[in-house]
Enzyme design. Structure first.
Site, PDB file in Angstrom:
ATOM      1  CG  ASN A 214      -2.189  -0.711   1.033  1.00 39.66           C
ATOM      2  OD1 ASN A 214      -2.643  -0.873  -0.096  1.00 39.66           O
ATOM      3  ND2 ASN A 214      -2.789  -1.161   2.112  1.00 39.66           N
ATOM      4  CD  GLU A 249      -3.453  -7.437   6.632  1.00 41.29           C
ATOM      5  OE1 GLU A 249      -4.459  -7.323   7.372  1.00 41.29           O
ATOM      6  OE2 GLU A 249      -2.354  -7.876   7.012  1.00 41.29           O
TER       7      GLU A 249
HETATM    8  N1  LIG Z   1      -5.519  -1.717  -0.264  1.00 43.81           N
HETATM    9  C1  LIG Z   1      -6.119  -2.080   0.854  1.00 43.81           C
HETATM   10  N2  LIG Z   1      -5.428  -2.142   1.981  1.00 43.81           N
HETATM   11  C2  LIG Z   1      -6.050  -2.540   3.114  1.00 43.81           C
HETATM   12  C3  LIG Z   1      -7.396  -2.867   3.138  1.00 43.81           C
HETATM   13  N3  LIG Z   1      -7.723  -3.218   4.412  1.00 43.81           N
HETATM   14  C4  LIG Z   1      -6.607  -3.094   5.145  1.00 43.81           C
HETATM   15  N4  LIG Z   1      -5.585  -2.684   4.377  1.00 43.81           N
HETATM   16  C5  LIG Z   1      -4.210  -2.403   4.734  1.00 43.81           C
HETATM   17  O1  LIG Z   1      -3.548  -3.589   5.133  1.00 43.81           O
HETATM   18  C6  LIG Z   1      -2.399  -3.188   5.873  1.00 43.81           C
HETATM   19  C7  LIG Z   1      -2.214  -4.116   7.049  1.00 43.81           C
HETATM   20  O2  LIG Z   1      -0.992  -3.830   7.612  1.00 43.81           O
HETATM   21  P1  LIG Z   1      -0.457  -4.456   8.932  1.00 43.81           P
HETATM   22  O3  LIG Z   1      -1.610  -4.943   9.766  1.00 43.81           O
HETATM   23  O4  LIG Z   1       0.485  -3.478   9.558  1.00 43.81           O
HETATM   24  O5  LIG Z   1       0.298  -5.720   8.503  1.00 43.81           O
HETATM   25  P2  LIG Z   1       1.308  -6.022   7.338  1.00 43.81           P
HETATM   26  O6  LIG Z   1       1.898  -4.835   6.729  1.00 43.81           O
HETATM   27  O7  LIG Z   1       0.584  -6.935   6.390  1.00 43.81           O
HETATM   28  O8  LIG Z   1       2.421  -6.806   8.070  1.00 43.81           O
HETATM   29  P3  LIG Z   1       2.352  -8.230   8.689  1.00 43.81           P
HETATM   30  O9  LIG Z   1       0.942  -8.619   8.860  1.00 43.81           O
HETATM   31  O10 LIG Z   1       3.049  -8.088  10.001  1.00 43.81           O
HETATM   32  O11 LIG Z   1       3.090  -9.114   7.758  1.00 43.81           O
HETATM   33  C8  LIG Z   1      -2.645  -1.736   6.261  1.00 43.81           C
HETATM   34  O12 LIG Z   1      -1.808  -0.915   5.500  1.00 43.81           O
HETATM   35  C9  LIG Z   1      -4.074  -1.459   5.895  1.00 43.81           C
HETATM   36  O13 LIG Z   1      -4.302  -0.125   5.473  1.00 43.81           O
HETATM   37  C10 LIG Z   1      -8.114  -2.767   1.918  1.00 43.81           C
HETATM   38  O14 LIG Z   1      -9.303  -3.049   1.839  1.00 43.81           O
HETATM   39  N5  LIG Z   1      -7.449  -2.392   0.809  1.00 43.81           N
END
Ligand SMILES: Nc1nc2c(ncn2[C@@H]2O[C@H](COP(=O)(O)OP(=O)(O)OP(=O)(O)O)[C@@H](O)[C@H]2O)c(=O)[nH]1
Length: 332
Positions: A214, A249
């Site tokens: 993102n 996610e």
């Molecule tokens: N594009 C998009 N991003 C999303 C959505 N829902 C959540 N996110 C993003 O998913 C990301 C989740 O990040 P983190 O929970 O920090 O986890 P991570 O970066 O995947 O790291 P780890 O889980 O530790 O591997 C965040 O940047 C949220 O903004 C969505 O519907 N669309």
């Protein structure tokens, strides 16, 4: 005191008056020989058919029938001649069909006909009363059409209803089921296992470093990645499995009739598939990996919340041990 008028003299029925009575009824009357050729047609019959009398006399009633009507009459005649009822040929028969009028238009009629015998008992023809039933037939036809339209509309409503229901239980972005639907189905499945025995397993899936995607490429590219994960899960889960997006996610797959060992193997397949697939988003090639936590009911957790907690904690163990991996009881 006036004397009462004398009662009228009884009049014997004459053929002419009988015909006048039949005509007054509005019905059409005819008589034919055994070949069904008209030997008498009433005024009403001529009017209804649109023919002058001389053009009807001597012609077979069958000549005026539409092919469908003729076929029906042939069938009726066959079934009567095959029957073993000796009275069959003396009984009136009733049939409906379409006649062609002189101007070529079609006319729905209903006919009751009876065989006619001479004084010696020989069969000499048929006597029939025919009635124009076009109005009723058209009304029936209109009603049938209205019914068909109504049925088509009802069918469409059922389809829309099913479509709306399907949409309401699907996550719009990824195409997998919503968390709410997942919880409903999972509770039912747990009850089923409590009742019937067996096992079910839950796989929790969390994309690795998704924030980086993102941050580096924007939210829309992140959405494409999430959609790709959803598509992969929909394509690779069995019909009886339930894939859902728990939020952000994070995904989960509920697998009915699946023991822990099998669930670990399936999770490993998804891990490998994801890690070996490139996702193209807005001209950018993304490589995705995810961490998987697997838990099984009822041997490892006794409720849905306990099962979710256990799968979640194992998923974090997979993250802790370096991500892109599967963690379950056998991994302990
Ligand atoms: N594009 C998009 N991003 C999303 C959505 N829902 C959540 N996110 C993003 O998913 C990301 C989740 O990040 P983190 O929970 O920090 O986890 P991570 O970066 O995947 O790291 P780890 O889980 O530790 O591997 C965040 O940047 C949220 O903004 C969505 O519907 N669309």
């Amino acid at each position: 005191m006036s004397s009462r008028p004398a009662p009228p003299e009884p009049r014997p029925i004459t053929e002419a008056r009988l015909l006048a009575m039949v005509n007054a009824s509005g019905d059409s009357f005819w008589e034919s020989d055994v070949e069904r050729r008209f030997v008498h047609v009433s005024d009403n019959m001529c009017r209804m058919m649109g023919y002058p009398r001389e053009e009807l006399m001597g012609r077979s009633v069958v000549d005026f029938m539409t092919p469908e009507y003729r076929a029906q009459i042939v069938l009726m005649a066959q079934s009567r001649s095959q029957g073993d009822n000796p009275l069959a040929h003396t009984q009136p028969i009733r049939h409906e069909g379409e006649f062609f009028r002189k101007d070529g238009s079609r006319l729905w009629i209903e006919t009751v006909s009876v065989p006619v015998f001479d004084d010696g008992g020989a069969h000499i023809g048929y006597f029939g009363i025919t009635r124009d039933v076009s109005e009723r037939k058209h009304a029936e036809h209109a009603l049938r059409e209205a019914n068909q339209r109504l049925e088509a509309q009802l069918q469409r409503i059922h389809e829309l209803h099913a479509q709306m229901h399907e949409q309401s239980i699907r996550d719009e972005l990824t195409g997998v089921h919503t968390r709410r639907h997942f919880v409903d189905v999972a509770e039912r499945e747990l009850d089923r296992v409590r009742r019937d025995g067996g096992a079910l397993s839950l796989v929790m899936i969390d994309l690795d470093h998704f924030k980086m995607i993102n941050d580096a490429h924007g939210h829309l590219v992140g959405d494409v990645a999430l959609r790709a994960v959803g598509t992969m899960l929909v394509a690779t889960t069995r019909a009886e499995d339930l894939a859902c997006r728990l939020g952000g996610e994070e995904f989960a797959v509920l697998m009915t009739d699946t023991d822990h060992h099998t669930a670990l193997a399936r999770a490993e397949t998804w891990r490998a598939t994801l890690a070996s697939t490139s996702v193209l988003a807005d001209g950018i090639v993304l490589r995705l990996t995810a961490s998987f936590g697997v838990a099984t009911f009822p041997s490892q957790a006794d409720s849905l919340s306990a099962l979710l907690r256990l799968a979640d904690s194992r998923m974090y163990r997979a993250k802790a041990q370096g991500r892109d991996s599967v963690f379950g009881e056998a991994s302990l």
